[in-house]
Scaffold this motif. Structure first.
Motif, PDB file in Angstrom:
ATOM      1  N   LEU A 185       0.821  -1.207   0.000  1.00 37.08           N
ATOM      2  CA  LEU A 185       0.000   0.000   0.000  1.00 37.08           C
ATOM      3  C   LEU A 185       0.857   1.260   0.000  1.00 37.08           C
ATOM      4  O   LEU A 185       0.550   2.233  -0.697  1.00 37.08           O
ATOM      5  N   VAL A 186       1.936   1.239   0.786  1.00 40.06           N
ATOM      6  CA  VAL A 186       2.826   2.409   0.840  1.00 40.06           C
ATOM      7  C   VAL A 186       3.473   2.641  -0.522  1.00 40.06           C
ATOM      8  O   VAL A 186       3.513   3.772  -1.022  1.00 40.06           O
ATOM      9  N   CYS A 187       3.977   1.582  -1.139  1.00 39.82           N
ATOM     10  CA  CYS A 187       4.650   1.715  -2.440  1.00 39.82           C
ATOM     11  C   CYS A 187       3.687   2.194  -3.524  1.00 39.82           C
ATOM     12  O   CYS A 187       3.967   3.153  -4.251  1.00 39.82           O
ATOM     13  N   VAL A 188       2.550   1.514  -3.636  1.00 37.25           N
ATOM     14  CA  VAL A 188       1.572   1.886  -4.658  1.00 37.25           C
ATOM     15  C   VAL A 188       1.032   3.292  -4.399  1.00 37.25           C
ATOM     16  O   VAL A 188       0.883   4.100  -5.331  1.00 37.25           O
ATOM     17  N   GLY A 189       0.748   3.592  -3.131  1.00 35.86           N
ATOM     18  CA  GLY A 189       0.245   4.922  -2.796  1.00 35.86           C
ATOM     19  C   GLY A 189       1.227   6.018  -3.151  1.00 35.86           C
ATOM     20  O   GLY A 189       0.842   7.068  -3.675  1.00 35.86           O
TER      21      GLY A 189
END
Length: 292
Positions: A118-122
């Motif tokens: 989620l952190v990477c995609v966000g």
């Protein structure tokens, strides 16, 4: 409702702009549903709290945190990306089939991977133009990572530092004023820093480079430091804003570096001190120029 919301503003601001804000609110919410009025009220309350805390787009602190936010987001994505890379490299290197590794993954481990993803995609979504949607995903991932760090310190490199860095990063990202979202230049610079910090580590973790170790974990922090210096040189400024922004964005990378060299932390401690020292020097240079 608007009268209660106006109380959230500082008295001086309320006296100067209160009537205008109230009239605008009534015009915007006329004929809207109850839910829509609540959303408008929430936005107004958030603006009032920003004005009261000095985090508006007209405030120096708000503008400064807006310059730091994309780099804080990119720094968090670098560490999340390294976690995902290490897990993927371990799965590939293991004789256990990939499907079996996924099937035997416990709940905590699965949540950790989901939060990192989620952190990477966000971060990618936010830095490519959809800031609100991207930061919502990244903040959710960071919050989950922080909670997991509190309940399962063994899960992350750095242990107790993980929740602290998650909270600091979330605070910087959310403090960015909505009308000062990063432009293409700042987003591109943050994205380039993130790529430069993650890619060499990923190559080493994947075994693509022989004879090189990442045990010190210093490269991502060094990439952030160099980015601040390059931005200051390009802007031909004293470097105070640029290095200060990198300092505010650095907690995830600094914690990662310190955790990777816990047995011999002196080299990392020196590197961690580079940003504060450069910031102080920039402040001294700026003060001297103003004195002239």
């Amino acid at each position: 409702m608007i009268e209660r919301l106006l109380v959230l503003y500082p008295s001086g601001y309320r006296a100067a702009y209160g009537r205008e804000i109230a009239d605008t609110y009534r015009e915007m919410t006329a004929g809207l549903s109850h839910g829509a009025r609540l959303r408008e009220g929430a936005d107004l309350a958030a603006h009032a709290l920003r004005v009261r805390s000095g985090l508006g787009s007209a405030d120096p602190l708000g503008r400064f945190l807006a310059s730091a936010a994309p780099f804080a987001l990119a720094a968090a994505a670098v560490i999340a990306g390294i976690r995902l890379t290490r897990w993927c490299a371990g799965v590939v290197a293991s004789p256990t089939p990939v499907w079996l590794s996924l099937r035997t993954l416990d709940g905590v481990g699965a949540l950790s991977l989901l939060c990192s993803l989620l952190v990477c995609v966000g971060a990618i979504v936010a830095l490519t133009g959809r800031w609100a949607a991207g930061t919502a995903a990244a903040v959710s991932g960071l919050a989950g990572t922080g909670v997991l760090g509190l309940s399962a310190e063994w899960l992350y490199e750095g242990g107790g530092l993980v929740p602290v860095t998650a909270v600091l990063t979330i605070a910087v990202v959310l403090a960015c004023p909505p009308d000062l979202r990063p432009g293409e230049g700042a987003s591109a610079a943050a994205g380039a820093m993130g790529g430069a910090a993650w890619l060499p580590v990923a190559a080493v973790e994947a075994g693509a480079v022989d004879g090189v170790s990442t045990e010190y974990g210093a490269w991502p922090l060094l990439a952030l430091t160099v980015t601040g210096i390059v931005l200051a040189l390009r802007a031909r400024s004293s470097g105070l804003r640029e290095t200060g922004a990198m300092l505010v964005a650095s907690p995830p990378l600094a914690a990662h570096a310190l955790a990777g060299a816990w047995y011999d932390s002196e080299p990392i401690a020196v590197l961690v001190l580079v940003l504060p020292v450069v910031t102080v020097l920039a402040m001294a240079v700026r003060a001297r120029r103003r004195a002239r």
